[in-house]
Design a protein around this motif. Structure first.
Motif, mmCIF file in Angstrom:
data_model
loop_
_atom_site.group_PDB
_atom_site.id
_atom_site.type_symbol
_atom_site.label_atom_id
_atom_site.label_comp_id
_atom_site.label_asym_id
_atom_site.label_seq_id
_atom_site.Cartn_x
_atom_site.Cartn_y
_atom_site.Cartn_z
ATOM 1 N N TYR A 50 0.842 -1.207 0.000
ATOM 2 C CA TYR A 50 0.000 0.000 0.000
ATOM 3 C C TYR A 50 0.875 1.254 0.000
ATOM 4 C CZ TYR A 50 -4.689 -1.987 0.693
ATOM 5 O OH TYR A 50 -5.904 -2.621 0.519
ATOM 6 N N LEU A 87 -3.566 5.168 6.485
ATOM 7 C CA LEU A 87 -2.740 3.993 6.216
ATOM 8 C C LEU A 87 -1.765 3.745 7.355
ATOM 9 C CD1 LEU A 87 -1.572 1.744 4.489
ATOM 10 C CD2 LEU A 87 -0.339 3.470 3.147
ATOM 11 N N LEU A 137 -7.056 -1.756 6.321
ATOM 12 C CA LEU A 137 -6.406 -1.512 5.035
ATOM 13 C C LEU A 137 -7.432 -1.550 3.889
ATOM 14 C CD1 LEU A 137 -3.044 -3.528 5.191
ATOM 15 C CD2 LEU A 137 -3.354 -1.053 5.331
ATOM 16 N N ASP A 151 -9.462 1.126 0.166
ATOM 17 C CA ASP A 151 -9.533 0.778 -1.249
ATOM 18 C C ASP A 151 -10.420 1.721 -2.057
ATOM 19 O OD1 ASP A 151 -7.902 -1.267 -0.553
ATOM 20 O OD2 ASP A 151 -9.367 -2.872 -0.855
#
Length: 301
Positions: free
Chosen positions: A25, A138, A147, A151
């Motif tokens: 990420y 994050l 997490l 998205d």
């Protein structure tokens, strides 16, 4: 604008499954954030440049008002002239009259840019703020679920969403750069799935006479059909490429979708953006996605 990013954002972490996914990420967001920073600096520069429109107009009027004294058809002896307390830059290979026209044209061009540059700068500034918030979320994430909640923002900006396959022998997943298909007529088709891939497909892999496709008015893939010397683009290939466009867009479940296509030489990058384009000379196909179409195409990828 100051970019406040946590100092720990790019630090290495312990290699657990969760930390490896979090690192992916980080990598994807970091890459996008750098592009946003660059886009903001370009937009800020354009905005500041556009603010000089009034100044150029004033200089053009001053030069025009003094043409009778300078001689409109005379050529400047210097690259600057001081008139009414205003220093005006000149092109010595042009007459005073032609210099005045050049200044007026530049003022007009900057005036048009001034109408949109402020909105563009504000739009990118909002993106920067949202990505900074994404970075903070994050860093605070403590679970896979937290997490996955990020998205939505990643997809909004076409940032690749990491997908970690638990494999103790591998610490990362190598993403494909873009997709390549063969049409039923044997033509090569390139497809980008995010902004970085779209930029690569459109501006690195394609040439002027290749055919470019995109779903009209909807974020999605750039698709290129590579031209072949002495051959026109068959209708079957056009329809197959159009369906690839639809499949990798947000409207793939719609019954009928408009897909624009034009030669790549009519596609221009919009300055200050990542992968946004303008295009002309386009035509439109109205297509619907066939249920098993992508299974067939993927077998040819």
């Amino acid at each position: 604008l100051h970019y406040k990013v946590s100092e720990q954002f790019f630090d290495s972490v312990e290699e657990s499954d969760f930390s490896r996914l979090k690192k992916l990420y980080r990598t994807n967001v970091k890459s996008f954030f750098k592009k946003i920073q660059s886009a903001f600096k370009n937009a800020e520069s354009e905005y500041q440049n556009a603010q000089t429109a009034e100044l150029h107009l004033k200089k053009g009027k001053t030069l025009s008002a003094n043409l009778y004294k300078l001689g409109p058809n005379n050529f400047p002896e210097s690259d600057t002239v001081l008139l009414d307390g205003e220093e005006i830059k000149l092109n010595k290979v042009l007459s005073y009259s032609d210099n005045a026209q050049i200044i007026f044209k530049k003022a007009k061009k900057l005036g048009k840019a001034n109408e949109t540059s402020a909105d563009r700068l504000d739009e990118i500034r909002k993106k920067v703020v949202e990505i900074e918030d994404l970075i903070r979320r994050l860093e605070d994430a403590k679970s896979f679920e937290e997490l996955s909640e990020l998205d939505t923002v990643l997809k909004k900006y076409a940032i690749d969403v990491p997908d970690l396959t638990v494999d103790k022998k591998s610490s990362s997943i190598e993403p494909k750069e873009y997709l390549v298909f063969k049409s039923s007529d044997g033509f090569t088709i390139y497809c980008g799935r995010n902004q970085e891939e779209n930029r690569k497909v459109t501006f690195r892999l394609s040439k002027g006479n290749d055919l470019w496709m995109h779903v009209r008015g909807i974020p999605g893939s750039h698709v290129i059909i590579k031209s072949e010397k002495g051959k026109s683009f068959p209708l079957a290939t056009l329809l197959e490429a159009a369906q690839i466009c639809v499949f990798y867009s947000k409207v793939k479940r719609d019954k009928k979708v408009e897909v624009d296509y034009t030669l790549k030489k009519y596609v221009k990058s919009i300055k200050g953006t990542l992968a946004e384009v303008s295009y002309t000379e386009n035509k439109t196909l109205l297509v619907s996605l066939e249920p098993d179409f992508m299974k067939t195409m993927k077998s040819n990828s």
